[in-house]
Design an enzyme around this catalytic site. Structure first.
Site, mmCIF file in Angstrom:
data_model
loop_
_atom_site.group_PDB
_atom_site.id
_atom_site.type_symbol
_atom_site.label_atom_id
_atom_site.label_comp_id
_atom_site.label_asym_id
_atom_site.label_seq_id
_atom_site.Cartn_x
_atom_site.Cartn_y
_atom_site.Cartn_z
ATOM 1 N N ASP A 216 2.366 15.566 14.054
ATOM 2 C CA ASP A 216 2.537 15.401 12.602
ATOM 3 C C ASP A 216 1.089 15.527 11.828
ATOM 4 O OD1 ASP A 216 4.127 15.043 10.551
ATOM 5 O OD2 ASP A 216 4.354 13.074 10.644
ATOM 6 N N SER B 165 6.828 -0.447 6.026
ATOM 7 C CA SER B 165 5.956 -0.513 4.981
ATOM 8 C C SER B 165 4.484 -1.133 5.323
ATOM 9 C CB SER B 165 6.656 -1.503 4.277
ATOM 10 O OG SER B 165 7.901 -1.021 3.738
ATOM 11 N N VAL B 166 3.698 -0.780 4.615
ATOM 12 C CA VAL B 166 2.183 -0.752 4.929
ATOM 13 C C VAL B 166 1.675 -1.791 3.892
ATOM 14 C CG1 VAL B 166 -0.135 -0.172 5.301
ATOM 15 C CG2 VAL B 166 1.694 1.343 6.050
ATOM 16 N N PHE C 38 7.793 4.499 10.088
ATOM 17 C CA PHE C 38 8.816 3.459 10.362
ATOM 18 C C PHE C 38 8.662 2.113 9.914
ATOM 19 C CE2 PHE C 38 8.360 6.158 14.267
ATOM 20 C CZ PHE C 38 9.364 7.034 13.999
ATOM 21 N N ILE D 177 0.940 -1.359 -0.170
ATOM 22 C CA ILE D 177 0.174 0.003 -0.044
ATOM 23 C C ILE D 177 0.842 1.130 -0.078
ATOM 24 C CG2 ILE D 177 -1.743 1.241 1.420
ATOM 25 C CD1 ILE D 177 -2.861 -1.463 2.353
ATOM 26 N N GLY D 178 1.735 1.195 0.887
ATOM 27 C CA GLY D 178 2.520 2.515 1.145
ATOM 28 C C GLY D 178 3.653 2.594 2.135
ATOM 29 N N SER D 179 4.306 3.443 2.474
ATOM 30 C CA SER D 179 5.314 3.303 3.504
ATOM 31 C C SER D 179 4.823 4.408 4.797
ATOM 32 C CB SER D 179 6.716 3.795 3.161
ATOM 33 O OG SER D 179 7.267 3.003 2.045
ATOM 34 N N GLY D 180 4.999 4.042 5.794
ATOM 35 C CA GLY D 180 4.773 4.887 7.067
ATOM 36 C C GLY D 180 6.033 5.443 7.747
ATOM 37 N N LYS E 231 1.066 -2.941 9.002
ATOM 38 C CA LYS E 231 2.293 -2.221 9.107
ATOM 39 C C LYS E 231 3.397 -3.406 9.577
ATOM 40 C CE LYS E 231 2.518 2.075 10.414
ATOM 41 N NZ LYS E 231 2.634 3.308 11.086
#
Length: 764
Positions: A554, A444-445, A442, A437-440, A459
């Site tokens: 954030d 990868s998701v 800390f 899906i993507g990167s958070g 995650k």
């Protein structure tokens, strides 16, 4: 005569001459000429024929031989043996036929096309020769001087084989290889000879095939033991397995199987030495399923085969559930329900072979270290039943209350200053990892799905030692898990649980399918009503956090997700912090373009109002379609914000939106409004602004605003409009088809004027 010219361009026919000019040209037509020669098939193949007169255009000579022909050398590879055909061709060929057990070429069962291609391969794939001197050009060249063979390729090729293509070798698994080997040992002579063309039927071994040693060697015992693990329902014993699968351990094979995926009953440290000798790990005096525990304690793990591609749950393997259906229930019933901590081994008495009871309250008290039981109590019925069920399982001397199915550590890493993280087990047994899906912040998701068809986000965080930076990341990850485990709000992403293995930690979160606001405003033009609806929900989630003394630190569009109903959810709590009673922080956290001035200045402290500044930047980002200070680099942004300069607000925005953003971007912290104040702003309530807005905190609205946020999330769709005259809900704030064309481009005017860069170029 066809000659090979010593040119550096020569490569497998690149310098062959044609038959018409006797090889003086380099037109590259030699290969077709040679192919036509092979295809004539005008001679019968005769072993006794004299091949010395084979000097026509099809013969090949090296120019460096000075008229005298070299002895041809041909090489044939037969069953991993090398055979060379030299000058004495007649006898060598007979020897070659005797070696492979045929009397004529037709017995080789090679098709006509294979016969020609293999003949060419023998003739034209000789080893490279030393650099030779070209007689015609008088210069040195490193050509491939292909050595000729006197095999007559014009001879009659044998009949085509029934199989035109070679049969692929049959790939056998471990069980089939073992069965195949036993068939060879006990093979019986057959009536047919040679390999059958059917790959499903194996050929019998020759009579001279060497017999396998069927004695119980180390390899045989280990192979048999691995086979028993996969096929027999009987549990393997602790230690090396005997050939018959009994509980007798073989000292010579102790510790030779380091790849077993089984776990066994273990005992606390400082026990008898036979456990070290029978260890499954090679000579390291540690049991294979040992888990590092305080005071050299060891804990037994589940003997169920663990699948690393699924989950770390003890009941996640379907094969193990079928083989041992009662194992997980017995382990849970014998485990300590309130705490998984193991008593101090130094204070533990010498345990008898049989225990009187496995009740947890009796084991909670620590007896004296020198105390010994007066008599052996009766063994627990569950232990007896387990021993009878698994037959050869070694009777453990551990109290069954200490035998737990799965050890869950109280925290990921012990960091003294971070809150304790209690692992929350997800509500499923088996899960599968899906697409990226993507990167958070800390990790990868990924997308995940459980055995009931429920989708969620996973995650994945690596727990490998990454130095000081990695330890700090794990520490902040502890904060995220600890905070999410206590948060339940419709505008905050839901935390579902955690799992971990030796290398990775998996955090299960609610799957929000439409992505972040940052990805959505690149696809669609956010109009006024859309920005207002999203801002109201963000305020609702922020108020929930601030009421629990949690600062997100954030807030930006990239960390705010949207589902299919238009409900926004705050995510990525890696930077979040739960403050003390004073509510002041000094750490430098967040993204530079959304940081408040008090956060940038290291000498100043900040509180919950730092999130309000970030909220103003986020609303400006949704309105303009670009990040605040998008035209500046991070260090320039930090310098500007540190000197009390905020991002520029476009003049073409609506008055209510401009006033809302300007109040959020108040440099003086004391003049900056709170979430309760902003919830009464005309931009949120939808009321027209007739004059300067003076925000007054209204404590009585705290409960009302939270209830409204819950009603908003439960609305069936954002496409319905509000019919009441009160403050519109999120459903009422949705964009109707008629209002889409009101101001489709007004909030994106500043983007073209200032040529702001995309948010991807901004390092978070």
């Amino acid at each position: 005569m066809v000659e090979e010219r010593g040119s550096s361009r020569s490569s497998r026919g690149g310098s062959w001459g044609s038959g018409e000019d006797g090889g003086s040209s380099h037109g590259g037509k030699g290969v077709p000429k040679l192919s036509r020669t092979v295809a004539k098939k005008i001679h019968k193949y005769d072993v006794s024929a004299d091949h010395s007169d084979y000097e026509d255009d099809g013969s090949v000579h090296s120019t460096s031989s000075s008229g005298s022909r070299r002895n041809p050398l041909s090489k044939s590879i037969i069953q991993q043996q090398s055979f060379r055909v030299g000058a004495n061709f007649e006898e060598d060929l007979k020897t070659l036929y005797e070696l492979i057990g045929v009397s004529k070429p037709a017995d080789l069962a090679i098709s006509a096309s294979d016969w020609q291609s293999r003949g060419k391969s023998i003739a034209y794939s000789q080893p490279l020769s030393s650099p030779s001197l070209s007689q015609e050009h008088g210069e040195a060249s490193h050509s491939n001087d292909l050595k000729p063979s006197i095999i007559d390729f014009r001879s009659e090729a044998p009949a085509a084989s029934p199989r035109e293509l070679p049969v692929a070798p049959v790939k056998l698994d471990a069980h089939e290889r073992m069965t195949y080997r036993s068939d060879y040992v006990n093979s019986q002579p057959q009536n047919h000879y040679g390999r059958k063309n059917s790959p499903s039927q194996r050929s019998p071994p020759p009579e001279s095939f060497p017999a396998f040693d069927s004695s119980p060697s180390r390899l045989g015992r280990e192979g048999y033991g691995l086979h028993r693990m996969q096929s027999d329902p009987v549990m393997p014993t602790l230690g090396a397995l005997s050939p018959l699968g009994t509980g007798n351990a073989h000292p010579e094979s102790a510790g030779s199987t380091a790849t077993r995926r089984w776990s066994f009953d273990l005992v606390p440290g400082n026990h008898e030495g036979d456990y070290a000798n029978m260890s499954q790990v090679v000579r390291d005096n540690l049991p294979s399923a040992a888990v590092a525990m305080p005071k050299n304690g060891l804990v037994r793990r589940s003997p169920i085969i663990r699948d690393p591609n699924r989950s770390n749950s003890s009941v996640s393997n379907p094969y193990a559930q079928r083989q041992y259906p009662n194992l997980a229930e017995e382990a849970e019933s014998s485990a300590k329900p309130e705490s998984s901590a193991i008593p101090d081994s130094s204070a533990m008495p010498e345990l008898p072979a049989k225990l009187e009871s496995t009740a947890v309250p009796e084991l909670s008290a620590k007896p004296e270290s020198n105390a010994k039981p007066e008599s052996e109590p009766e063994q627990d019925s569950s232990v007896e039943a387990r021993t009878e069920h698994y037959g050869s399982v070694r009777k453990s001397k551990i109290p069954s209350a200490l035998i737990i199915d799965k050890f869950e550590e109280p925290s990921i890493v012990s960091t003294g200053r971070s809150p304790g993280v209690v692992s929350k087990r997800p509500p499923w047994d088996t899960w599968f990892k899906g697409d990226f899906i993507g990167s958070g912040t800390f990790g990868s998701v990924y997308e995940g799905i459980d055995n009931n068809g429920m989708f969620f986000a996973v995650k994945e965080v690596s727990l490998k030692d990454q130095g000081k930076v990695g330890q700090e990341a794990i520490k902040q990850l502890e904060h995220e898990i600890a905070l999410l485990s206590d948060i339940q709000h419709p505008n905050i992403v839901q935390y579902l649980g955690t799992e971990r293995d030796d290398e990775k930690l998996y955090i299960f979160l609610e799957l929000v399918s439409k992505g972040s606001l940052a990805s959505l405003y690149k696809k669609y033009y956010f109009v006024y009503d859309q920005v207002r609806a999203y801002t109201k929900q963000i305020l609702s989630g922020l108020k929930y956090l601030h009421d629990r003394k949690i600062i997100h630190r954030d807030i930006k569009c990239a960390n705010i997700l949207v589902d299919t109903n238009g409900v926004v959810k705050l995510a990525d709590f890696g930077m979040a912090k739960q403050v003390d009673k004073l509510g002041l922080l000094k750490s430098f956290m967040g993204s530079a373009h959304w940081m408040a001035p008090e956060v940038v200045n290291p000498k100043r402290q900040y509180n919950f109002l730092a999130d309000i500044w970030s909220l103003g930047c986020t609303v400006l980002e949704m309105a303009t379609g670009d990040a605040p200070f998008g035209e500046l680099e991070c260090h320039s942004v930090l310098w500007k914000v540190g000197n009390g300069e905020g991002p520029l607000i476009p003049d073409d925005l609506e008055d209510e939106m401009k006033d809302f953003i300007s109040k959020c971007l108040e440099v003086t912290v004391g003049n900056r409004p709170t979430c309760d104040m902003l919830l009464t702003h005309p931009f949120i309530t939808g009321e027209p602004m007739t004059g300067p807005v003076k925000l007054v905190p209204m404590p009585e609205l705290s409960t009302i605003s939270e209830e409204r946020s819950i009603d908003v999330s439960e609305s069936p769709s954002i496409a319905t409009s509000s019919q009441s005259g009160s403050s519109p809900s999120v459903a009422g704030d949705a964009v109707s088809p008629a209002s889409v064309a009101v101001r489709p481009r007004s909030m994106r005017t500043l983007r073209s004027e200032f040529s702001m860069s995309s948010p991807e170029s901004i390092a978070s």
